[in-house]
Write a protein that holds these residues in place. Sequence first.
Motif, PDB file in Angstrom:
ATOM      1  N   UNK A  74      59.534 -18.327  13.388  1.00  0.00           N
ATOM      2  CA  UNK A  74      60.978 -18.162  13.993  1.00  0.00           C
ATOM      3  C   UNK A  74      60.819 -17.037  15.070  1.00  0.00           C
ATOM      4  N   UNK A  75      59.956 -15.891  14.659  1.00  0.00           N
ATOM      5  CA  UNK A  75      60.018 -14.936  15.685  1.00  0.00           C
ATOM      6  C   UNK A  75      59.534 -15.518  17.144  1.00  0.00           C
ATOM      7  N   UNK A  78      62.328 -17.320  18.549  1.00  0.00           N
ATOM      8  CA  UNK A  78      63.446 -16.864  18.874  1.00  0.00           C
ATOM      9  C   UNK A  78      63.282 -16.106  20.214  1.00  0.00           C
ATOM     10  N   UNK A  81      63.071 -18.298  23.378  1.00  0.00           N
ATOM     11  CA  UNK A  81      64.327 -19.076  23.759  1.00  0.00           C
ATOM     12  C   UNK A  81      65.175 -18.153  24.705  1.00  0.00           C
ATOM     13  N   UNK A 208      67.792 -25.618  20.726  1.00  0.00           N
ATOM     14  CA  UNK A 208      68.512 -24.433  21.147  1.00  0.00           C
ATOM     15  C   UNK A 208      68.743 -24.446  22.897  1.00  0.00           C
TER      16      UNK A 208
ATOM     17  N   UNK B  91      72.651 -22.115  14.319  1.00  0.00           N
ATOM     18  CA  UNK B  91      71.320 -21.757  13.939  1.00  0.00           C
ATOM     19  C   UNK B  91      71.031 -20.272  14.516  1.00  0.00           C
ATOM     20  N   UNK B  92      71.140 -20.050  15.623  1.00  0.00           N
ATOM     21  CA  UNK B  92      70.656 -18.789  16.383  1.00  0.00           C
ATOM     22  C   UNK B  92      71.673 -17.824  15.463  1.00  0.00           C
ATOM     23  N   UNK B  95      70.159 -16.896  12.152  1.00  0.00           N
ATOM     24  CA  UNK B  95      68.891 -16.299  12.697  1.00  0.00           C
ATOM     25  C   UNK B  95      69.179 -14.670  12.855  1.00  0.00           C
ATOM     26  N   UNK B  99      67.892 -11.367  10.632  1.00  0.00           N
ATOM     27  CA  UNK B  99      67.280 -10.315  11.124  1.00  0.00           C
ATOM     28  C   UNK B  99      67.980  -9.004  10.753  1.00  0.00           C
TER      29      UNK B  99
END
Lengths: 278, 126
Positions: A74-75, A78, A81, A208, B91-92, B95, B99
């Motif tokens: 996920x890092x 993200x 993105x 996304x 979703x973002x 997330x 974090x």
Amino acid sequence: MNNLEFSLVIGVCSLGAGFLGALTGLGGGVALVPLLTLLFHVDIRYAIGASLVSVIATSSGAAAAYVKEGFTNIRIGMFLEIATTLGALLGAFLALMVPTSAIAIIFGAVLLFSAYLSGRPQPVVPEDDHPDLLATRLGMNGSYPSLDGPRSYYVHRVPTGFSLMFGAGALSGLLGIGSGAVKVLAMDQAMKIPFKVSTTTSNLMIGVTAAASAGVYLNRGYVDPGLAMPVTLGVLAGSLIGTKVLVKTRTRWLRLVFSTVIVLLGLEMVYKGVSGHI
Amino acid sequence: MTGNEWSDRRVESIVGNLLRVGVTLAGCVVLAGGMIFLVRHGTQPAHYRVFLGEPSDLRRLRGIIHGAIALRGRAIIQLGLIMLIATPIARVAFAMFGFAEEKDRMYVLFTGIVLVILLYSLVGSA
């Protein structure tokens, strides 16, 4: 054709595109836009708008399954993105200005390139054990499950990957596709991320990325409900069936057939664009 | 495997399931709108060859919601499509919360940037 017949025919074709897209890993969007424009003479702007929404549906719908496998990072997703969504915004605004014939030519070229990528044997990227300073600082290194327990990996060349991702985002926004092939290329080849981690993380990023340009398309009136309805429902159903069947079938010959179709569609798109028919 | 990765995965798997529910819901709304649209306008000719652009009440959230309340098929479909576009945005956002819980400021910033870009596209680009 009246609306009912049109919806049924488009729904069935989208189901087929979603099914084959999931089976071959090429994604449903690449075949969908040419199909709508070449076969049904839908204006390419409507086709791109509908395709983008369907791309989001497939990516979000499959997220749960991909996460369960434990390959996604996920890092990495993200951070990259940032590049893909900025690129997608640029692509969407470009799509408002670029003539449709130019969009058709670019689309055709991308189709030919994706067919080439999928037909090429997967080059083995040597695993590098030396951590990269920037990637380490960004906390991107990770591990994935393998037969002999978790295997760790290091991420490399972050700036190169980031730039490629910006390009992938721009293509996605301009053409209404997921551009998964370019995303995988950026992670797997440039950043030396293990293939399976690259493909699953790419799938998460696709939704996304597409959402970043879908907003622009919607606000500018490029998303038609009568067209997007059968396309989205069809692609979604097709890709869900496709991922279920995927485990049981041999996909080698299917990939070959689908790639051939994509090459033909690509050539036709370039021809129609050059001759000014789109 | 680090502790971070474990909690990343836990958040991701919850989010993954939420997304699936979101997509299913949105799909049902699109289907319902489609039924209404086809029952009322199914026999009218389909025309997508010429690009006209959608009328403003099918582009803006406010017009779409008004139309959906009035049970207009095309507006209900648009509402479902907006729900679909919203799933990656949710979703973002999730997330980012994840974090923040890990006190990972750098990634809160990164996800925040992505979130701003997405919201700009949906709301600000009109």
